[in-house]
Design a protein around this motif. Sequence first.
Motif, PDB file in Angstrom:
ATOM      1  N   LYS A  59     123.142 -56.617 -17.879  1.00 23.44           N
ATOM      2  CA  LYS A  59     122.215 -55.592 -17.421  1.00 23.44           C
ATOM      3  C   LYS A  59     122.874 -54.428 -16.679  1.00 23.44           C
ATOM      4  O   LYS A  59     122.401 -53.297 -16.756  1.00 23.44           O
ATOM      5  CB  LYS A  59     121.151 -56.216 -16.517  1.00 23.44           C
ATOM      6  CG  LYS A  59     120.202 -57.178 -17.201  1.00 23.44           C
ATOM      7  CD  LYS A  59     119.430 -56.510 -18.336  1.00 23.44           C
ATOM      8  CE  LYS A  59     118.522 -55.391 -17.901  1.00 23.44           C
ATOM      9  NZ  LYS A  59     117.253 -55.827 -17.337  1.00 23.44           N
ATOM     10  N   LEU A  60     123.937 -54.699 -15.921  1.00 22.58           N
ATOM     11  CA  LEU A  60     124.579 -53.638 -15.150  1.00 22.58           C
ATOM     12  C   LEU A  60     125.982 -53.361 -15.663  1.00 22.58           C
ATOM     13  O   LEU A  60     126.683 -54.269 -16.127  1.00 22.58           O
ATOM     14  CB  LEU A  60     124.667 -54.014 -13.666  1.00 22.58           C
ATOM     15  CG  LEU A  60     123.372 -54.129 -12.869  1.00 22.58           C
ATOM     16  CD1 LEU A  60     123.679 -54.423 -11.407  1.00 22.58           C
ATOM     17  CD2 LEU A  60     122.523 -52.866 -12.980  1.00 22.58           C
ATOM     18  N   GLU A  61     126.374 -52.090 -15.567  1.00 19.16           N
ATOM     19  CA  GLU A  61     127.750 -51.729 -15.841  1.00 19.16           C
ATOM     20  C   GLU A  61     128.606 -52.142 -14.646  1.00 19.16           C
ATOM     21  O   GLU A  61     128.099 -52.503 -13.586  1.00 19.16           O
ATOM     22  CB  GLU A  61     127.869 -50.209 -16.063  1.00 19.16           C
ATOM     23  CG  GLU A  61     126.944 -49.645 -17.129  1.00 19.16           C
ATOM     24  CD  GLU A  61     127.400 -49.963 -18.549  1.00 19.16           C
ATOM     25  OE1 GLU A  61     128.341 -50.768 -18.707  1.00 19.16           O
ATOM     26  OE2 GLU A  61     126.815 -49.405 -19.494  1.00 19.16           O
ATOM     27  N   MET A  62     129.920 -52.030 -14.786  1.00 17.14           N
ATOM     28  CA  MET A  62     130.816 -52.406 -13.713  1.00 17.14           C
ATOM     29  C   MET A  62     130.653 -51.547 -12.463  1.00 17.14           C
ATOM     30  O   MET A  62     130.948 -51.973 -11.366  1.00 17.14           O
ATOM     31  CB  MET A  62     132.268 -52.316 -14.187  1.00 17.14           C
ATOM     32  CG  MET A  62     132.638 -53.383 -15.173  1.00 17.14           C
ATOM     33  SD  MET A  62     132.414 -55.003 -14.461  1.00 17.14           S
ATOM     34  CE  MET A  62     131.823 -55.864 -15.871  1.00 17.14           C
ATOM     35  N   ASP A  63     130.192 -50.313 -12.651  1.00 15.75           N
ATOM     36  CA  ASP A  63     130.021 -49.433 -11.507  1.00 15.75           C
ATOM     37  C   ASP A  63     128.623 -49.534 -10.896  1.00 15.75           C
ATOM     38  O   ASP A  63     128.267 -48.766 -10.012  1.00 15.75           O
ATOM     39  CB  ASP A  63     130.299 -47.974 -11.905  1.00 15.75           C
ATOM     40  CG  ASP A  63     129.465 -47.520 -13.092  1.00 15.75           C
ATOM     41  OD1 ASP A  63     128.504 -48.229 -13.445  1.00 15.75           O
ATOM     42  OD2 ASP A  63     129.767 -46.470 -13.677  1.00 15.75           O
ATOM     43  N   GLY A  64     127.828 -50.498 -11.355  1.00 13.25           N
ATOM     44  CA  GLY A  64     126.493 -50.683 -10.797  1.00 13.25           C
ATOM     45  C   GLY A  64     125.406 -49.891 -11.491  1.00 13.25           C
ATOM     46  O   GLY A  64     124.230 -50.008 -11.148  1.00 13.25           O
ATOM     47  N   HIS A  65     125.765 -49.076 -12.484  1.00 12.51           N
ATOM     48  CA  HIS A  65     124.759 -48.347 -13.246  1.00 12.51           C
ATOM     49  C   HIS A  65     124.027 -49.310 -14.180  1.00 12.51           C
ATOM     50  O   HIS A  65     124.578 -50.318 -14.611  1.00 12.51           O
ATOM     51  CB  HIS A  65     125.407 -47.239 -14.076  1.00 12.51           C
ATOM     52  CG  HIS A  65     125.866 -46.066 -13.276  1.00 12.51           C
ATOM     53  ND1 HIS A  65     126.843 -46.149 -12.315  1.00 12.51           N
ATOM     54  CD2 HIS A  65     125.486 -44.755 -13.302  1.00 12.51           C
ATOM     55  CE1 HIS A  65     127.046 -44.960 -11.783  1.00 12.51           C
ATOM     56  NE2 HIS A  65     126.230 -44.098 -12.355  1.00 12.51           N
ATOM     57  N   LEU A  66     122.782 -48.979 -14.504  1.00  9.85           N
ATOM     58  CA  LEU A  66     122.048 -49.763 -15.485  1.00  9.85           C
ATOM     59  C   LEU A  66     122.667 -49.567 -16.861  1.00  9.85           C
ATOM     60  O   LEU A  66     123.078 -48.461 -17.220  1.00  9.85           O
ATOM     61  CB  LEU A  66     120.580 -49.333 -15.524  1.00  9.85           C
ATOM     62  CG  LEU A  66     119.745 -49.557 -14.256  1.00  9.85           C
ATOM     63  CD1 LEU A  66     118.328 -49.037 -14.471  1.00  9.85           C
ATOM     64  CD2 LEU A  66     119.713 -51.021 -13.872  1.00  9.85           C
ATOM     65  N   ASN A  67     122.744 -50.631 -17.624  1.00 11.80           N
ATOM     66  CA  ASN A  67     123.212 -50.566 -19.005  1.00 11.80           C
ATOM     67  C   ASN A  67     122.084 -49.998 -19.860  1.00 11.80           C
ATOM     68  O   ASN A  67     121.128 -50.693 -20.189  1.00 11.80           O
ATOM     69  CB  ASN A  67     123.615 -51.966 -19.484  1.00 11.80           C
ATOM     70  CG  ASN A  67     123.968 -52.004 -20.958  1.00 11.80           C
ATOM     71  OD1 ASN A  67     124.036 -50.972 -21.631  1.00 11.80           O
ATOM     72  ND2 ASN A  67     124.175 -53.207 -21.473  1.00 11.80           N
ATOM     73  N   LYS A  68     122.192 -48.738 -20.231  1.00 13.12           N
ATOM     74  CA  LYS A  68     121.078 -48.086 -20.924  1.00 13.12           C
ATOM     75  C   LYS A  68     120.917 -48.563 -22.363  1.00 13.12           C
ATOM     76  O   LYS A  68     119.911 -48.273 -23.008  1.00 13.12           O
ATOM     77  CB  LYS A  68     121.236 -46.571 -20.876  1.00 13.12           C
ATOM     78  CG  LYS A  68     122.387 -46.018 -21.689  1.00 13.12           C
ATOM     79  CD  LYS A  68     122.403 -44.498 -21.599  1.00 13.12           C
ATOM     80  CE  LYS A  68     123.473 -43.892 -22.493  1.00 13.12           C
ATOM     81  NZ  LYS A  68     123.454 -42.416 -22.433  1.00 13.12           N
TER      82      LYS A  68
END
Length: 376
Positions: A59-68
Motif C-alpha cells: 500500500k505504501l511506497e518506501m517514502d511513505g507515499h500512497l501507492n497510486k
Amino acid sequence: MTSRQAPHCGLAPRCLWLLGAVLLMDASARPANHSSARERVGNREENEILPPDHLNGVKLEMDGHLNKDFHQEVFLGKDTDGFEEDAEPRRSRRKLMVIFSKHDRAPVSELQSCYQGLIVSPRVDLNTDRRISAKEMQRWIMEKTAEHFQEAIAESRAHFRAVDPDGDGRVSWDEYKVKFLASKGHDEREVADKIKNKWDLNVDEETQEVLENLKDRWYQADNPPPDLLLTESEFLSFLHPEHSRGMLQFMVKEIIRDLDQDGDKQLSLSEFISLPVGTVENPQGQDVDDGWVRDRKREFEELIDANHDGIVTVAELEDYMDPMNEFSALNEAKQMIAIADENQNHYLEPEEVLKYSEFFTGSKLVDYARSVHEEF
C-alpha cells in the motif's frame, strides 16, 4: 531475519499461498516516488541490484507515499497486457469481462491450478452469479498478490547470481558493494582493489549516504549470528522486506520515523496527511495538494487506524502494509467494491466494473453499458 511462511487463508478454498522468504525495503534517501508502474518499468534494469523503491501489491511506497497503482496491481496481478494506454478498447473490455466472470476456451487444467494449497481461478466471480462479493474480491486480491511475490522471487534469484560471482551461495557485503558501485559507473576492478586493500573509495557524499543506508538494511536481513554474508533467502529479504516479518517491521519503523513529527513513534492523522516539503505556487498545485490530503485522510480513517482512536501504531501500520494479512485484504476488497458500487448492494456487477475500469485497470473503457451486452 527469519522469513515468514504464508498463513492459511480463512477462505474457501483455503490458501497457503506464498512462501517464506522475502523481500525489500528502500532505506536509502527515499525520494518521493510519484511515477506510475508503467513509467517505472523502463528504469528498473539500470539499478537492478538495488532494492526497488516500489513494491507491487504494497500500500505504501518506501517514502511513505500512497501507492497510486495499488488497486490495479492487486486486480490485474502481473498480467497487464491488454490494458495499455494504446490498447484496442474492445480487446480491453473483453479481457476485463473474462477476468470478471467468463471461462476461457482453454481446458480446465489450464484454467485452474494449485499453488501450495491455493486454488487459482481464472476469474473473480468464482460462483458465476455475475456479481462479485467481498469474499470473492478478497480471494482474488490474495491470488494476484501471490503472483507479484513469485515474480519478485524469480527476479531476486537472478540478481543474487549477478552479485555472487564465485557462486558459493553467499554474498558478502563487500561483493555487493562492488557491484553496486559498478552500477553507478565506477570501475569494478578498481573498486574491488580499493576494498581489498582498505583504501578510500572516494565516492561522493550522496553515494556514501546510500551505502550506509544499504549496509544498515543488509545487517537487518542477516539472520543471527550475523556474519554480513547473505544467503539467497536473506538476499530476498534484503530486496523485498514485505515478506519477512522482521524486515517488514524495519520498513514500517523507517516510514514512521520519517512522518512522525512529535517523536512518539506513532502517527496522528495530522502527521499522516502533512503535505510533502514544498509550497503551493499555483492553483494546479493546490489541486494536487488537496487530493493528497483527501486520499491520505480516507486511507488513515478507513483502513490504517483499525481501532479508530485517531492514532496509528507500529502494529496497525504493519498489518496495513502486510500483503499476507487476510483481514487487511478483506477490508481492501470492501473498499474497492464501495468505490464502484453504484446501486449500493455491496456487490460489483459487470456494468459497474466496466464503468470504473480506470480504477481497476488503469484504462478507461468508454461506452461501458453497451459493452456489457456485447461481452455477455
